[in-house]
Design a protein around this motif. Sequence first.
Motif, PDB file in Angstrom:
ATOM      1  N   ASN A 324      11.172   8.385  -6.129  1.00  0.00           N
ATOM      2  CA  ASN A 324      10.696   7.510  -7.201  1.00  0.00           C
ATOM      3  C   ASN A 324       9.199   7.254  -7.164  1.00  0.00           C
ATOM      4  O   ASN A 324       8.673   6.578  -8.048  1.00  0.00           O
ATOM      5  CB  ASN A 324      11.436   6.168  -7.141  1.00  0.00           C
ATOM      6  CG  ASN A 324      12.871   6.292  -7.583  1.00  0.00           C
ATOM      7  OD1 ASN A 324      13.228   7.245  -8.262  1.00  0.00           O
ATOM      8  ND2 ASN A 324      13.705   5.349  -7.192  1.00  0.00           N
ATOM      9  N   CYS A 325       8.512   7.703  -6.134  1.00  0.00           N
ATOM     10  CA  CYS A 325       7.076   7.499  -6.084  1.00  0.00           C
ATOM     11  C   CYS A 325       6.398   8.715  -5.468  1.00  0.00           C
ATOM     12  O   CYS A 325       7.035   9.535  -4.826  1.00  0.00           O
ATOM     13  CB  CYS A 325       6.724   6.219  -5.324  1.00  0.00           C
ATOM     14  SG  CYS A 325       7.393   6.156  -3.654  1.00  0.00           S
ATOM     15  N   ARG A 326       5.096   8.767  -5.652  1.00  0.00           N
ATOM     16  CA  ARG A 326       4.325   9.950  -5.260  1.00  0.00           C
ATOM     17  C   ARG A 326       3.769   9.804  -3.848  1.00  0.00           C
ATOM     18  O   ARG A 326       3.377   8.720  -3.437  1.00  0.00           O
ATOM     19  CB  ARG A 326       3.186  10.131  -6.263  1.00  0.00           C
ATOM     20  CG  ARG A 326       2.219  11.266  -5.960  1.00  0.00           C
ATOM     21  CD  ARG A 326       1.221  11.386  -7.101  1.00  0.00           C
ATOM     22  NE  ARG A 326       0.122  12.294  -6.809  1.00  0.00           N
ATOM     23  CZ  ARG A 326      -0.893  12.534  -7.639  1.00  0.00           C
ATOM     24  NH1 ARG A 326      -0.922  11.939  -8.827  1.00  0.00           N
ATOM     25  NH2 ARG A 326      -1.870  13.364  -7.286  1.00  0.00           N
ATOM     26  N   HIS A 327       3.776  10.896  -3.095  1.00  0.00           N
ATOM     27  CA  HIS A 327       3.211  10.914  -1.747  1.00  0.00           C
ATOM     28  C   HIS A 327       1.805  11.508  -1.813  1.00  0.00           C
ATOM     29  O   HIS A 327       1.634  12.693  -2.075  1.00  0.00           O
ATOM     30  CB  HIS A 327       4.093  11.725  -0.808  1.00  0.00           C
ATOM     31  CG  HIS A 327       3.649  11.660   0.628  1.00  0.00           C
ATOM     32  ND1 HIS A 327       2.640  12.432   1.128  1.00  0.00           N
ATOM     33  CD2 HIS A 327       4.084  10.888   1.661  1.00  0.00           C
ATOM     34  CE1 HIS A 327       2.459  12.173   2.395  1.00  0.00           C
ATOM     35  NE2 HIS A 327       3.327  11.233   2.751  1.00  0.00           N
ATOM     36  N   PHE A 328       0.785  10.658  -1.626  1.00  0.00           N
ATOM     37  CA  PHE A 328      -0.599  11.093  -1.708  1.00  0.00           C
ATOM     38  C   PHE A 328      -1.079  11.594  -0.341  1.00  0.00           C
ATOM     39  O   PHE A 328      -0.655  11.097   0.712  1.00  0.00           O
ATOM     40  CB  PHE A 328      -1.502   9.935  -2.144  1.00  0.00           C
ATOM     41  CG  PHE A 328      -1.303   9.509  -3.569  1.00  0.00           C
ATOM     42  CD1 PHE A 328      -2.035  10.089  -4.597  1.00  0.00           C
ATOM     43  CD2 PHE A 328      -0.373   8.531  -3.903  1.00  0.00           C
ATOM     44  CE1 PHE A 328      -1.857   9.692  -5.902  1.00  0.00           C
ATOM     45  CE2 PHE A 328      -0.186   8.135  -5.207  1.00  0.00           C
ATOM     46  CZ  PHE A 328      -0.929   8.720  -6.206  1.00  0.00           C
ATOM     47  N   SER A 329      -1.985  12.550  -0.386  1.00  0.00           N
ATOM     48  CA  SER A 329      -2.656  12.979   0.834  1.00  0.00           C
ATOM     49  C   SER A 329      -3.830  12.042   1.120  1.00  0.00           C
ATOM     50  O   SER A 329      -4.331  11.343   0.235  1.00  0.00           O
ATOM     51  CB  SER A 329      -3.157  14.415   0.704  1.00  0.00           C
ATOM     52  OG  SER A 329      -4.179  14.497  -0.287  1.00  0.00           O
ATOM     53  N   LEU A 330      -4.272  12.022   2.373  1.00  0.00           N
ATOM     54  CA  LEU A 330      -5.391  11.162   2.740  1.00  0.00           C
ATOM     55  C   LEU A 330      -6.661  11.582   2.007  1.00  0.00           C
ATOM     56  O   LEU A 330      -7.491  10.742   1.646  1.00  0.00           O
ATOM     57  CB  LEU A 330      -5.609  11.213   4.263  1.00  0.00           C
ATOM     58  CG  LEU A 330      -6.723  10.321   4.811  1.00  0.00           C
ATOM     59  CD1 LEU A 330      -6.487   8.865   4.453  1.00  0.00           C
ATOM     60  CD2 LEU A 330      -6.841  10.491   6.321  1.00  0.00           C
ATOM     61  N   LEU A 399       4.423   0.322  -8.383  1.00  0.00           N
ATOM     62  CA  LEU A 399       4.016   1.133  -7.231  1.00  0.00           C
ATOM     63  C   LEU A 399       4.012   2.596  -7.647  1.00  0.00           C
ATOM     64  O   LEU A 399       5.036   3.141  -8.048  1.00  0.00           O
ATOM     65  CB  LEU A 399       4.978   0.921  -6.062  1.00  0.00           C
ATOM     66  CG  LEU A 399       4.677   1.759  -4.815  1.00  0.00           C
ATOM     67  CD1 LEU A 399       3.364   1.306  -4.182  1.00  0.00           C
ATOM     68  CD2 LEU A 399       5.816   1.661  -3.813  1.00  0.00           C
ATOM     69  N   ILE A 400       2.844   3.232  -7.566  1.00  0.00           N
ATOM     70  CA  ILE A 400       2.726   4.639  -7.951  1.00  0.00           C
ATOM     71  C   ILE A 400       3.075   5.555  -6.793  1.00  0.00           C
ATOM     72  O   ILE A 400       3.769   6.548  -6.957  1.00  0.00           O
ATOM     73  CB  ILE A 400       1.299   4.940  -8.458  1.00  0.00           C
ATOM     74  CG1 ILE A 400       1.007   4.098  -9.717  1.00  0.00           C
ATOM     75  CG2 ILE A 400       1.120   6.416  -8.755  1.00  0.00           C
ATOM     76  CD1 ILE A 400      -0.414   4.269 -10.234  1.00  0.00           C
ATOM     77  N   GLY A 401       2.625   5.239  -5.593  1.00  0.00           N
ATOM     78  CA  GLY A 401       2.906   6.107  -4.463  1.00  0.00           C
ATOM     79  C   GLY A 401       2.355   5.530  -3.173  1.00  0.00           C
ATOM     80  O   GLY A 401       1.949   4.366  -3.102  1.00  0.00           O
ATOM     81  N   TYR A 402       2.335   6.360  -2.145  1.00  0.00           N
ATOM     82  CA  TYR A 402       1.892   5.911  -0.838  1.00  0.00           C
ATOM     83  C   TYR A 402       1.275   7.072  -0.078  1.00  0.00           C
ATOM     84  O   TYR A 402       1.410   8.233  -0.446  1.00  0.00           O
ATOM     85  CB  TYR A 402       3.063   5.328  -0.041  1.00  0.00           C
ATOM     86  CG  TYR A 402       4.143   6.320   0.284  1.00  0.00           C
ATOM     87  CD1 TYR A 402       4.157   7.012   1.504  1.00  0.00           C
ATOM     88  CD2 TYR A 402       5.165   6.594  -0.629  1.00  0.00           C
ATOM     89  CE1 TYR A 402       5.137   7.923   1.789  1.00  0.00           C
ATOM     90  CE2 TYR A 402       6.150   7.517  -0.343  1.00  0.00           C
ATOM     91  CZ  TYR A 402       6.141   8.179   0.874  1.00  0.00           C
ATOM     92  OH  TYR A 402       7.115   9.096   1.177  1.00  0.00           O
ATOM     93  N   CYS A 403       0.585   6.732   1.009  1.00  0.00           N
ATOM     94  CA  CYS A 403      -0.030   7.736   1.887  1.00  0.00           C
ATOM     95  C   CYS A 403       0.217   7.334   3.327  1.00  0.00           C
ATOM     96  O   CYS A 403       0.027   6.174   3.697  1.00  0.00           O
ATOM     97  CB  CYS A 403      -1.525   7.867   1.596  1.00  0.00           C
ATOM     98  SG  CYS A 403      -2.412   8.910   2.786  1.00  0.00           S
TER      99      CYS A 403
END
Length: 649
Positions: A324-330, A399-403
């Motif tokens: 349900n949300c995007r996994h961002f890179s650092l 919440l769009i995503g997390y890193c």
Amino acid sequence: MFGAATLVGFSEQTVDGATENLQTMYRLNVGGNYIPPTNDSAGMLRTWYDDTPYLYGANAGVTSSTSGDGNDAVVRWQKTAKYIAPEDVYRTWRSMGPDPNLTLHYNLTWQFQVDPNFMYLVRLHFCEHLYSKTNQRVFYIYINNQTVIPDGADVIAWAGAKDIPIYEDYAIFVPNGQGDAQIWLALHPKDQSDGDSPPEFYDAILNGLEIFKVNDGNKNLGGPNPVPSGAMLKAEESQRQAFEDDSTKPNLKMIGAASGAAAFGLAAVLCIAMYQKRNRYPRSKSGTSSWLPIYSTSHTQGNKSTTGGGSVASAQVSSDAAANCRHFSLAEIKMATKNFNESHVIGVGGFGKVYRGVIDGKTKVAIKRSNPSSEQGVHEFVTEIEMLSKLRHKHLVSLIGYCEEEGEMALVYDFMAHDREIHAIKPTATVQHLKGLVGEVAAIAFFSLIVLLVLFFIFSTYRHFSHRSVDQGEHGYHTGRKGLNALKKSDVPRYAIINTSKGFITVELFKDGSPEVVDEFINLCQKGYFKGMQFHRVIKNYVIQGGDIHSLGAQEEWTFRGKVYSQLDQSTKHEAFMVGTSKTKRDSKGFELFITTAPIPDLNEKLTLFGRVAKGQDVVQEIEEVDTDEHYQPKTPVGIMDVKLEHKI
């Protein structure tokens, strides 16, 4: 690393994984424990998770390993490179068990949520440690109810000997449709009814599993936006109806208005006092508030969580939250915040600083970066992802995503305009201002007065509603009970959508004609009773039956004599596609489900009808056409995956 993968359902076609972009969706150590990146083979730094959360049905099989049971077999790397998977994956496995009376009557099944309209590469890892000859353990592999190997899988035949690890790659396309955004993997032993010589043991085995998403024709790997769940939509509808109902609780509006006026007056007094004395105290050098905006999520204060010795693996993000949300890179986070430039800071809290930023060149976001010295660590980080990834509301920031990379943890939110950012009032600062006005004693007295007023208001409200409830209980009990019963009756679902391995069957329930059986059926659906149920008898042009294969009972006689009954008088026959259950006592046999496929005479003497097939007659006919043995049992398992109750279709 990757080669040609056989396309399931098209044995002569392959998908070349070496020339496509792949995204890891799942990587499981089947039958074993969690393997951290530091224990991966050849320095690959992959994470292997336990497969238990993805098992479907009550039968989870048996887990085994080569250590601790006197069988310390060595993994011999002859046909597979060591970097394919760590040795721990091939030392542990999950099988169906030694008892053929059980293994022949269920499938060992895993279920995975995926994005539709993509091709997926499924890699299966095997290593046989117990048997050394071919045709000792042979089994079928099904992916989305399609047979992968028609002749069955024999690990020894593939590897050539025991203790030699191997892997097989298969490709499956997941279309966009109701119930299709899943990958089902099932194993079932090959038995003697399949024509060839039966294996020595009726069992199946799997050591490891990996699922990769293959890019589409535009080299795209992005999935669609998450669809709000039915529970969330229902909750929002209930809230809307509660606000629109003006006649049920008229006094609540008056109390709410009085509370709002009191709060506004108190806020006005505090604001005027702080405005008059704002020049007496200098601003902070950073120029930012020490509190986060009101839309940030607070965390429970408790034991200190650290990031130095743990990782997200200690509190894993579920597959639903990850989808349900995007996994961002650092690198993306640093680019969005210009390498965490202090000029982009818009707030500071217990978790860390909040930065404004831009992702994908146009989307404004708020990025909350963790502070390693804070008391809010991995568990709070994962909890916020789990909770906010499932919430979509116009009054809540999304919440769009997390890193989570290289020791950094960050949460990415939708950025709200300044007029919607509300900062909390600092109690300590307010006390200091009051000290400057009237001194310490006056400040304490002022806050004490506010507390007393609030307590008095709450007590008065409680007394008012407690007396009102007593009056209503004395004079309106029977009316309320009648309304409740009427509501319960109207809330009974009218339809049951049966998700079978062949498709969807929509059943209209006869809640007026057979209320007791309908209530029992609905109760069993809510308990998940029908999940994994097999259609164990299929008689063409007569009836299909689902239930416990070991408790056929008295109804066996009339179903086996279907051809005889079909020659009787047709004057009292019933139409096809009726749904019912046996009239015999069900305490020891459970709930038997029957769907007729032709008009049956004297049906009321055999079944209690509680519904009819409203949609999906073609699915019933497709089940009717499966190959069966001399006992009318399907040679290929056909079953129910789930039942969903609906008020309308």
